[in-house]
Design an enzyme around this catalytic site. Structure first.
Site, PDB file in Angstrom:
ATOM      1  N   GLY A  65       0.824  -1.204   0.000  1.00 16.08           N
ATOM      2  CA  GLY A  65       0.000   0.000   0.000  1.00 16.08           C
ATOM      3  C   GLY A  65       0.855   1.249   0.000  1.00 16.08           C
ATOM      4  O   GLY A  65       1.695   1.447  -0.880  1.00 16.08           O
ATOM      5  N   SER A  66       0.683   2.078   1.014  1.00 16.32           N
ATOM      6  CA  SER A  66       1.374   3.372   1.034  1.00 16.32           C
ATOM      7  C   SER A  66       2.885   3.240   1.157  1.00 16.32           C
ATOM      8  O   SER A  66       3.620   4.160   0.780  1.00 16.32           O
ATOM      9  CB  SER A  66       0.840   4.248   2.169  1.00 16.32           C
ATOM     10  OG  SER A  66       1.069   3.651   3.430  1.00 16.32           O
ATOM     11  N   GLU A 140       4.022   1.940  11.437  1.00 13.17           N
ATOM     12  CA  GLU A 140       2.933   0.992  11.222  1.00 13.17           C
ATOM     13  C   GLU A 140       2.330   0.426  12.512  1.00 13.17           C
ATOM     14  O   GLU A 140       1.263  -0.179  12.469  1.00 13.17           O
ATOM     15  CB  GLU A 140       3.430  -0.172  10.348  1.00 13.17           C
ATOM     16  CG  GLU A 140       3.941   0.240   8.982  1.00 13.17           C
ATOM     17  CD  GLU A 140       2.843   0.820   8.104  1.00 13.17           C
ATOM     18  OE1 GLU A 140       1.689   0.345   8.184  1.00 13.17           O
ATOM     19  OE2 GLU A 140       3.132   1.771   7.344  1.00 13.17           O
TER      20      GLU A 140
END
Length: 239
Positions: A65-66, A140
């Protein structure tokens, strides 16, 4: 790197309608049942992760993802890779600060069980592995217990298979979101905005970078088209 010739429906024009909200940038307090991760927590997690694999020689991160378009740390090598047994999904809820609000919370990507996922592999600098892993966890894993804890997976990269660290959703977590239709997910992505921007921007950047690297995700491709339709209906009714 290959570059896709497909033209995205979702564009910077669409994203531009959804400007960041004026919200405090600091982390909100953890939800009930969670606590803010400390440096000692991250050190413990890193020690556990490394002990499970032994002397690996090299450490890879699998980004889905990012992390593809905004890596959390330095790297010395990048490859595309395939992980089997996990798929990319908007299943991590609910973000009410950075990419959403209390009125329109955001829904983030994580790896969920089943299928397969093509993404990007980053190899960490061999002399800075712990430093880089710490930076990754700080980004994260702000809250514990993590709703998408780090784990090792096998990733196919060209003619070799590497062990890579990635983040997979814990289906027992209260933050696991499932059962939404593609239309419901598109509505979230077309409306959620927080202090760092919109979910539409998050989707746009992810799809754009995947396509530029020759990775086509049919689910995200469908979502970007649906999100563009919804933004146009809301902001360009007479276009």
């Amino acid at each position: 790197m290959p570059r896709s010739t497909r033209q995205m429906r979702l564009t910077e024009r669409h994203v531009g309608y959804l400007q960041p909200l004026d919200l405090a940038e600091e982390m909100p307090p953890p939800p009930e049942g969670y606590h803010a991760a400390t440096p000692e927590d991250h050190q413990r997690t890193i020690a556990e992760l490394i002990s499970r694999e032994g002397d690996m020689g090299e450490v890879w991160i699998f980004a889905y993802g990012s992390l593809i378009w905004k890596p959390a740390c330095d790297f010395v090598e990048m490859r595309t890779g395939l992980v089997r047994g996990w798929h990319r999904a908007f299943c991590l809820g609910w973000n009410n600060r950075f990419r959403g609000s209390d009125e329109n919370p955001g829904l983030m990507l994580a790896l969920d069980r089943g299928g397969a996922c093509k993404g990007v592999l980053y190899r960490l600098p061999p002399n800075r592995i712990e430093e880089c892993m710490t930076q990754l966890l700080e980004r994260e894993m702000a809250w514990l217990p993590s709703a998408f804890p780090p784990r090792w997976v096998n990733a196919r990269a060209g003619d070799r298979t590497v062990r890579a660290l990635t983040f997979c959703i814990d289906r027992n977590s209260g933050r696991y979101v499932s059962g939404l239709s593609v239309e419901e997910i598109a509505h979230v992505l077309a409306t959620a905005v927080g202090s760092r921007g919109s979910m539409a921007e998050y989707l746009f950047a992810t799809v754009q970078h995947l396509e530029e690297m020759g990775i086509h995700d049919p689910h995200l491709w469908q979502l970007q088209s649906l999100v563009a339709d919804r933004i146009e209906a809301a902001y360009e009714p007479d276009r």
